[in-house]
Design an enzyme around this catalytic site. Structure first.
Site, PDB file in Angstrom:
ATOM      1  N   HIS A  83      25.604  -5.885 -26.052  1.00  0.00           N
ATOM      2  CA  HIS A  83      25.845  -4.517 -25.572  1.00  0.00           C
ATOM      3  C   HIS A  83      25.903  -3.548 -26.759  1.00  0.00           C
ATOM      4  CE1 HIS A  83      28.012  -6.908 -22.299  1.00  0.00           C
ATOM      5  NE2 HIS A  83      27.107  -6.239 -21.611  1.00  0.00           N
TER       6      HIS A  83
ATOM      7  N   MET B 296      23.902 -14.106 -25.888  1.00  0.00           N
ATOM      8  CA  MET B 296      25.233 -13.558 -25.593  1.00  0.00           C
ATOM      9  C   MET B 296      25.255 -13.037 -24.172  1.00  0.00           C
ATOM     10  SD  MET B 296      26.632 -11.885 -29.011  1.00  0.00           S
ATOM     11  CE  MET B 296      26.619 -12.841 -30.517  1.00  0.00           C
TER      12      MET B 296
HETATM   13  P1  AMP Z   1      25.621  -6.444 -18.313  1.00  0.00           P
HETATM   14  O1  AMP Z   1      26.931  -5.882 -18.774  1.00  0.00           O
HETATM   15  O2  AMP Z   1      25.529  -7.917 -18.379  1.00  0.00           O
HETATM   16  O3  AMP Z   1      25.176  -5.854 -17.007  1.00  0.00           O
HETATM   17  O4  AMP Z   1      24.552  -5.936 -19.387  1.00  0.00           O
HETATM   18  C1  AMP Z   1      24.423  -4.575 -19.710  1.00  0.00           C
HETATM   19  C2  AMP Z   1      23.182  -4.408 -20.544  1.00  0.00           C
HETATM   20  O5  AMP Z   1      23.290  -5.175 -21.732  1.00  0.00           O
HETATM   21  C3  AMP Z   1      21.908  -4.883 -19.826  1.00  0.00           C
HETATM   22  O6  AMP Z   1      20.851  -3.975 -20.096  1.00  0.00           O
HETATM   23  C4  AMP Z   1      21.666  -6.222 -20.457  1.00  0.00           C
HETATM   24  O7  AMP Z   1      20.308  -6.606 -20.451  1.00  0.00           O
HETATM   25  C5  AMP Z   1      22.148  -5.986 -21.879  1.00  0.00           C
HETATM   26  N1  AMP Z   1      22.486  -7.265 -22.512  1.00  0.00           N
HETATM   27  C6  AMP Z   1      23.271  -8.250 -21.985  1.00  0.00           C
HETATM   28  N2  AMP Z   1      23.297  -9.303 -22.829  1.00  0.00           N
HETATM   29  C7  AMP Z   1      22.526  -8.971 -23.898  1.00  0.00           C
HETATM   30  C8  AMP Z   1      22.171  -9.647 -25.097  1.00  0.00           C
HETATM   31  N3  AMP Z   1      22.594 -10.872 -25.380  1.00  0.00           N
HETATM   32  N4  AMP Z   1      21.351  -9.009 -25.968  1.00  0.00           N
HETATM   33  C9  AMP Z   1      20.892  -7.761 -25.700  1.00  0.00           C
HETATM   34  N5  AMP Z   1      21.206  -7.071 -24.593  1.00  0.00           N
HETATM   35  C10 AMP Z   1      22.010  -7.668 -23.694  1.00  0.00           C
END
Ligand code: AMP
Length: 280
Positions: free
Chosen positions: A37, A187
Site C-alpha cells: 500500500h 504482501m
Molecule cells: P487492499 O487493501 O488489499 O484492497 O489493496 C489496496 C490496493 O493496494 C490495491 O490496489 C491492491 O492491488 C494494492 N496492493 C495490495 N497488495 C499489494 C502489494 N503486495 N504490492 C503492491 N500493491 C498492493
C-alpha cells in the site's frame, strides 16, 4: 494529515484545492496497511499535489461473510504509517457515508472479465469493487488512481469502470508492481491471518508462479498448470485456480507467443491468497 470521516466535507475540501489547480491522487485500500500500500502512496506523491488514501472494508465486495468478519483491522497503526509516508488526506468513512440512504445500487456491464477467475470464485465481487470505487471517485474526483498489479484482474475491471463511467474526465489508472517479502510472498493484509508455519508455506504460491515463468517457453502450458496445481495440493492448499491467461482479456492463453500472465488463487485453511506473474 487531515482525516475525514464524512464524504461531504472531504468533497468540499478537495474542490477548493482543485480550484487552485492542485492535482489529486487517490489510493483506495481496505486498511491493514503494508509496504505494498505504501508503495502506491509513494507513487501518488511523486505526481500529485495531494494524496488521498481511503480505508474502507467494503462489505459489498465480500461474497464470503466469514472473510469479511475476519478481515484484519489495524487502524491506529495504519494512521501512523500514512503520516510517516507523507499522505495528505485519509478518508475513513463508515458504511452510511459510502452508501447513504437512497443510494441506488448500480450494475456495471463489465463484460467477460467479470465472471472469469476471481469473478467465478467470488460471485458479485467485481460489482462490489466497482460500486465502492465509483463512489470514491464521485466523492474525491481524483486526477490519478493508484492500484497494485497484485490484484491483476481488479486493475482490468477498474480500467473498464473508468471507460464506462468517466467519459467527461480523464482519470489515469496507475498500476504499481507487486511488493513482496524477501522470500517472494506477495504482501497482503490477509497474511496477518497466517501463523508462522503457514506464512512459510504460503511462499509456495510465488515459487509455482516462478516455475511457470521459467518453463513458459519449454513445456506445454497445460502441463505447467497441472504441475503447479499438483504441487500446491500436495502441500494441502485448496486451489481455486492456476491459470496462464492472455493479458488483454484473461482468456486462457493458447501458446507462449501470447502476452501472458500466470495467476493463482489458493487457500491455506480459511485464508485465501492470490498472486500473479507476467510471463513475457
Ligand atoms: P487492499 O487493501 O488489499 O484492497 O489493496 C489496496 C490496493 O493496494 C490495491 O490496489 C491492491 O492491488 C494494492 N496492493 C495490495 N497488495 C499489494 C502489494 N503486495 N504490492 C503492491 N500493491 C498492493
Amino acid at each position: 494529515m487531515i482525516i475525514f470521516k464524512q464524504a461531504k466535507p472531504l468533497t468540499e475540501h478537495l474542490q477548493k484545492e482543485q480550484k487552485a489547480a492542485k492535482k489529486i491522487g487517490l489510493v483506495p485500500t481496505m486498511g491493514a496497511l503494508h509496504k505494498g500500500h505504501l508503495s502506491l502512496i509513494k507513487s501518488s506523491k511523486l505526481s500529485n499535489d495531494i494524496t488521498v488514501c481511503s480505508i474502507f472494508v467494503n462489505p459489498t465486495q465480500f461474497n464470503n461473510s466469514e472473510d469479511f468478519k475476519h478481515y484484519p483491522i489495524t487502524i491506529e497503526k495504519d494512521i501512523e504509517q500514512l503520516i510517516i509516508a507523507g499522505c495528505d488526506v485519509l478518508f475513513l468513512p463508515g458504511v452510511e457515508e459510502v452508501y447513504p440512504p437512497g443510494y441506488q445500487k448500480k450494475h456495471y456491464n463489465l463484460g467477460s472479465i467479470e465472471n472469469s477467475l476471481e469473478g467465478f470464485y467470488r460471485p458479485g465481487h467485481f460489482q462490489g469493487v466497482c460500486q465502492v470505487v465509483d463512489r470514491l471517485l464521485q466523492i474525491i474526483n481524483p486526477d490519478n488512481l493508484y492500484m497494485g498489479q497484485k490484484d491483476f484482474q481488479q486493475c482490468m475491471v477498474i480500467k473498464k469502470l473508468l471507460e464506462l463511467t468517466r467519459k467527461d474526465k480523464i482519470i489515469r489508472l496507475n498500476i504499481s508492481p507487486t511488493i513482496r517479502e524477501n522470500d517472494g510472498l506477495a504482501m497482503s493484509s490477509r497474511n496477518l491471518r497466517l501463523n508462522d508455519t503457514e506464512k512459510i508455506l504460503a511462499t509456495s504460491i510465488y515459487k509455482e508462479l516462478t516455475a511457470i515463468k521459467n518453463n513458459f517457453h519449454l513445456k506445454p502450458l497445460h502441463s505447467l498448470i497441472q504441475m503447479a496445481k499438483d504441487h500446491l495440493q500436495e502441500k494441502n492448499f485448496a486451489v481455486d485456480y492456476v491459470e496462464i491467461a492472455n493479458m488483454q482479456d484473461l482468456n486462457p492463453a493458447k501458446n507462449s507467443e501470447e502476452p501472458s500472465v500466470a495467476l493463482i488463487a489458493a487457500s491455506i485453511g480459511n485464508v485465501r491468497l492470490i498472486d500473479n506473474l507476467i510471463l513475457n
